[in-house]
Design an enzyme around this catalytic site. Structure first.
Site, short mmCIF file in Angstrom:
data_model
loop_
_atom_site.label_atom_id
_atom_site.label_comp_id
_atom_site.label_asym_id
_atom_site.label_seq_id
_atom_site.Cartn_x
_atom_site.Cartn_y
_atom_site.Cartn_z
N ASP A 30 -79.28 42.74 63.00
CA ASP A 30 -78.44 41.87 63.84
C ASP A 30 -76.99 41.88 63.35
OD1 ASP A 30 -77.92 40.16 65.92
OD2 ASP A 30 -78.73 38.37 64.93
N ARG A 36 -70.78 41.21 66.46
CA ARG A 36 -69.77 40.53 65.65
C ARG A 36 -68.97 41.52 64.80
NH1 ARG A 36 -73.98 36.32 63.59
NH2 ARG A 36 -75.29 37.68 64.86
N HIS A 65 -72.90 48.81 67.93
CA HIS A 65 -74.25 49.39 67.94
C HIS A 65 -74.21 50.81 67.37
CE1 HIS A 65 -75.50 45.93 70.12
NE2 HIS A 65 -74.91 46.25 71.25
N TRP A 117 -82.84 42.59 77.53
CA TRP A 117 -82.67 43.11 78.90
C TRP A 117 -81.75 42.22 79.72
CZ3 TRP A 117 -83.65 47.94 79.85
CH2 TRP A 117 -84.74 48.58 79.24
N LEU A 151 -93.30 58.20 55.22
CA LEU A 151 -92.87 56.88 55.69
C LEU A 151 -93.20 56.76 57.18
CD1 LEU A 151 -91.13 54.23 55.24
CD2 LEU A 151 -89.17 55.56 56.06
C1 IPE Z 1 -82.73 40.04 67.82
O1 IPE Z 1 -81.34 39.90 67.84
C2 IPE Z 1 -83.11 41.34 68.46
C3 IPE Z 1 -82.70 42.55 67.77
C4 IPE Z 1 -82.10 42.62 66.60
C5 IPE Z 1 -83.01 43.77 68.45
P1 IPE Z 1 -80.62 39.03 68.97
O2 IPE Z 1 -79.18 39.05 68.65
O3 IPE Z 1 -81.01 39.50 70.31
O4 IPE Z 1 -81.26 37.58 68.73
P2 IPE Z 1 -80.70 36.15 69.07
O5 IPE Z 1 -80.31 36.17 70.52
O6 IPE Z 1 -79.52 35.92 68.19
O7 IPE Z 1 -81.83 35.23 68.76
C1 IPE Z 2 -78.08 43.48 67.16
O1 IPE Z 2 -76.74 43.15 67.26
C2 IPE Z 2 -78.48 44.61 68.08
C3 IPE Z 2 -79.21 44.18 69.28
C4 IPE Z 2 -79.68 42.98 69.48
C5 IPE Z 2 -79.43 45.19 70.30
P1 IPE Z 2 -76.18 42.15 68.33
O2 IPE Z 2 -75.74 42.92 69.54
O3 IPE Z 2 -77.15 41.06 68.60
O4 IPE Z 2 -74.91 41.58 67.57
P2 IPE Z 2 -74.38 40.07 67.56
O5 IPE Z 2 -75.53 39.20 67.18
O6 IPE Z 2 -73.89 39.79 68.94
O7 IPE Z 2 -73.30 40.07 66.54
MG MG Z 3 -77.47 39.25 67.74
#
Ligand code: IPE
Ligand code: IPE
Ligand code: MG
Length: 246
Positions: free
Chosen positions: A24, A28, A41, A73, A135
């Site tokens: 995650d 940001r 990403h 999604w 792995l």
């Molecule tokens: C969780 O992250 C899903 C993935 C890392 C793929 P999100 O950014 O979607 O989760 P929330 O919305 O902060 O809970």
């Molecule tokens: C995690 O990063 C990747 C996915 C959920 C696809 P985020 O896109 O959720 O990044 P933040 O949480 O907005 O920083």
């Molecule tokens: Mg996130």
């Protein structure tokens, strides 16, 4: 870099057999550099390479990565498209290396929702890396844990209706065998980057006794050094499983 830490991981104690990671903070990371979210990403791909290599070096057997949730999604179409093409790019770029490293890739989730190109790439990497023995790398894509449990319940109901299983014989093992993760032991360690203190519908069943480790580091900044730090912290924990330590 990180070799001193790897050495400490090796001498310090038991290495987790299965590590799960909620990757995650890509958005940001990009916002902090005034870049569009998809570039965050994209930058996260190098961290995937880092943790795969770190797991190979430390002797971890299973690495399960949360890459795209069912709830994701609901993000803007442009971001979803970017993530789908990123999956294709990752597979095209990394496949031969993963194969050479002995990594067997599996994709867990509702794959019917993927775009055609992403689906074909997913099928290809699973087929081409299937022989890997070093792995197991599980990529959770279009994945939601409640949906996974509902699917397992449906499979059990079908087996019961067809007389293949006695409802009275349904136990935790029977349900566990119908989850995407049936082949692997439950994660020992869950890592979440970017400081969020929640599970976000990830492996709800399988994480029952995982050690939780949340780091403020944003995913694109996460390196094998951070992975080894998480393993060292895991090695300092007392895992009691509800019992009293002797
Ligand atoms: C969780 O992250 C899903 C993935 C890392 C793929 P999100 O950014 O979607 O989760 P929330 O919305 O902060 O809970
Ligand atoms: C995690 O990063 C990747 C996915 C959920 C696809 P985020 O896109 O959720 O990044 P933040 O949480 O907005 O920083
Ligand atoms: Mg996130």
């Amino acid at each position: 870099m990180g070799d001193d830490l790897l050495q400490r991981v090796r001498v310090h104690g038991v290495v987790p057999a299965h590590i799960a990671i909620i990757m995650d903070g890509n958005g940001r990371w990009a916002a902090g550099r005034a870049l569009p979210r998809p570039l965050g990403h994209h930058a996260g791909m190098s961290s995937v390479r880092e943790v795969v290599e770190g797991c190979l070096e430390a002797g971890v057997s299973v690495l399960t990565l949360f890459a795209f949730s069912q709830e994701n999604w609901q993000r803007p179409a442009g971001e979803i498209e970017a993530l789908m093409s990123l999956l294709e790019e990752y597979i095209a770029r990394e496949m031969s290396e993963l194969r050479a490293q002995g990594v067997a890739v599996r994709i867990l989730g509702d794959l019917d929702r993927l775009t055609g190109g992403a689906r074909r790439a997913a099928d290809r990497i699973v087929a081409e890396t299937g022989g890997g023995t070093k792995l197991a790398l599980n990529l959770c894509i279009s994945y939601g844990s409640r949906a996974e449990i509902v699917r397992a319940a449906r499979l059990l109901a079908e087996d019961a209706a067809a007389g293949r299983i006695d409802p009275a014989a349904i136990d935790e093992e029977a349900l566990g065998r119908r989850l995407y993760t049936a082949e692997w032991p439950d994660p020992d360690l869950l890592i979440r980057t970017s400081g969020e203190m929640r599970i976000s519908n990830f492996l709800l069943w399988q994480l029952a006794y995982a050690e939780l480790y949340v780091t403020p580091v944003l995913w694109p900044d996460f390196t094998r050094r951070h992975l080894f730090e998480a393993i060292l912290e895991f090695q300092r924990r007392d895992r009691r499983f509800g019992r009293v330590l002797a």
